[in-house]
Design an enzyme around this catalytic site. Structure first.
Site, PDB file in Angstrom:
ATOM      1  CG  HIS A 173      35.038  41.551  46.087  1.00 35.32           C
ATOM      2  ND1 HIS A 173      36.006  41.553  47.084  1.00 35.32           N
ATOM      3  CD2 HIS A 173      35.337  40.520  45.274  1.00 35.32           C
ATOM      4  CE1 HIS A 173      36.860  40.572  46.848  1.00 35.32           C
ATOM      5  NE2 HIS A 173      36.482  39.927  45.766  1.00 35.32           N
ATOM      6  NE  ARG A 219      30.410  39.286  35.783  1.00 30.03           N
ATOM      7  CZ  ARG A 219      31.264  39.066  36.785  1.00 30.03           C
ATOM      8  NH1 ARG A 219      31.186  37.930  37.481  1.00 30.03           N
ATOM      9  NH2 ARG A 219      32.199  39.948  37.079  1.00 30.03           N
TER      10      ARG A 219
HETATM   11  O1  LIG Z   1      33.642  37.205  39.165  1.00 34.89           O
HETATM   12  C1  LIG Z   1      33.888  38.295  39.749  1.00 34.89           C
HETATM   13  O2  LIG Z   1      33.688  39.398  39.227  1.00 34.89           O
HETATM   14  C2  LIG Z   1      34.449  38.274  41.179  1.00 34.89           C
HETATM   15  C3  LIG Z   1      35.084  36.959  41.524  1.00 34.89           C
HETATM   16  C4  LIG Z   1      35.785  37.036  42.871  1.00 34.89           C
HETATM   17  O3  LIG Z   1      35.587  37.930  43.681  1.00 34.89           O
HETATM   18  C5  LIG Z   1      36.739  35.980  43.236  1.00 34.89           C
HETATM   19  O4  LIG Z   1      36.909  35.019  42.419  1.00 34.89           O
HETATM   20  O5  LIG Z   1      37.356  36.143  44.350  1.00 34.89           O
HETATM   21 FE   LIG Z   2      37.069  37.927  45.302  1.00 33.65          FE
END
Ligand SMILES: O=C(O)CCC(=O)C(=O)O
Ligand SMILES: [Fe+2]
Ligand SMILES: C=C1C[C@]23C[C@H]1CC[C@H]2[C@]1(C)CCC[C@@](C)(C(=O)O)[C@H]1[C@@H]3C(=O)O
Length: 308
Positions: free
Chosen positions: A228, A238
């Site tokens: 991701h 955000r």
């Molecule tokens: O901010 C997000 O939606 C993802 C953040 C993320 O994947 C993380 O902090 O490991």
């Molecule tokens: Fe993450």
């Protein structure tokens, strides 16, 4: 392909949700309070944020794009990270906020104390659910992780009108076991599934549960860690909250014996969270190749706890 991530929602429109469908003790109002409190940290003057104590080689503290660690591919985000240990006697998160941010952060500390307590309880329920789906003893993972801890990460992503040049968080697999992620209203989380990046639409009443490398190894690869990233937004700020559940640092991570017998082979060697965390902080920036690189490093650096 195993489960990559799933979304759970809080009890429908109940101000306090004592026992919802997951037996969770969280509610939409708790998620809202935790989202809204993020600005109390990131709206501080820069010199105040840079003054937050930080130990080299550990993710805790404040960071702006990880500029203190990396020299390229800096991310368009600010982060504030702290540990959560379940402790009925002491509100350790409140103590931490007062010690690193000052007495005037006691209320913020309580917001995240309550939030982390709820996420910790939820993680126990999720581990039971995952054990049942794997056909192993329902309490196995809950017991394995109950003396663990969690890394709590607050993410703040300023607007960026050049999304072609940077990302909020680079493509990666979380090294932890499961991540309980709350996106507030602005979308940005994307998962790589069916050979393309797919947006996970934010819902203020929902949490995204992301499988990480440590749980993938604990399930002997039946559950797959989820690739991701977070993309930036051209106009809007955000925020997201990531609750990374991890085992006790020196506990050996391996699948339950009955799963090994059923599967017949081991996919990954034994390791400890301390080894994997140290690898991500000292040897390999977390990305899309962390875990295979870690397994190679374990074997080549004679850090193997036991032969496969
Ligand atoms: O901010 C997000 O939606 C993802 C953040 C993320 O994947 C993380 O902090 O490991
Ligand atoms: Fe993450
Ligand atoms: C073991 C960890 C390394 C990171 C913090 C914890 C769990 C998640 C990791 C991280 C957030 C995944 C995305 C990349 C990363 C560099 C980040 O954006 O902060 C990762 C963290 C880290 O290396 O500090």
């Amino acid at each position: 392909m195993g489960v990559l991530f799933f979304i759970i929602t809080s009890c429908k429109n109940k101000p306090t949700c004592q026992q919802g469908s997951f037996g969770q003790t969280w509610s939409t109002s708790l998620l809202k309070a935790a989202s809204e409190e993020i600005d109390s940290i990131f709206k501080l003057p820069l010199e105040r944020k840079l003054g937050i104590p930080r130990k080299t080689g550990l993710p805790q503290g404040y960071s702006g794009g990880h500029a203190e660690r990396f020299t390229k591919n800096l991310t368009w985000n600010e982060t504030f990270t702290f540990d959560y240990y379940e402790n009925d006697a002491e509100p350790l998160v409140v103590d931490h906020f007062k010690s690193v941010l000052g007495q005037d952060f006691e209320c913020s500390g309580w917001v995240y104390q309550k939030y982390c307590q709820a996420m910790w309880k939820l993680s126990g329920v999720l581990f039971e659910l995952l054990a049942v789906c794997l056909g192993v003893d329902r309490k196995h993972y809950k017991k394995f992780f109950e003396d663990g801890y969690s890394i709590m990460r607050l993410n703040f992503y300023p607007p960026c009108n050049n999304s072609a040049l940077t990302l909020g968080t680079s493509p990666h697999y979380d090294p932890s076991s499961i991540t309980i992620l709350l996106q507030e209203r602005v979308e940005g989380l994307e998962v790589f599934s069916n050979n393309k990046w797919q947006t996970v639409r934010p819902r203020p009443d929902a949490l995204v549960i992301i499988i990480g490398d440590t749980f993938m190894a604990s399930s002997n690869g039946i559950y797959k860690s989820c690739l991701h990233r977070a993309v930036v937004n051209g106009e809007r700020e955000r925020r997201s909250l990531a609750f990374f559940v991890t085992p006790k640092a020196d506990k050996v991570v391996r699948p339950p014996q009955d799963l090994i017998c059923r599967e017949g082979t081991r996919l990954y060697p034994d390791f400890t969270w301390s080894q994997l965390l140290g690898f991500t902080q000292k040897h390999h920036r977390v990305d899309a190749a962390t875990f295979p690189s870690f397994v190679n490093w374990l074997s080549s650096s004679k850090n193997l706890l036991s032969p496969l």
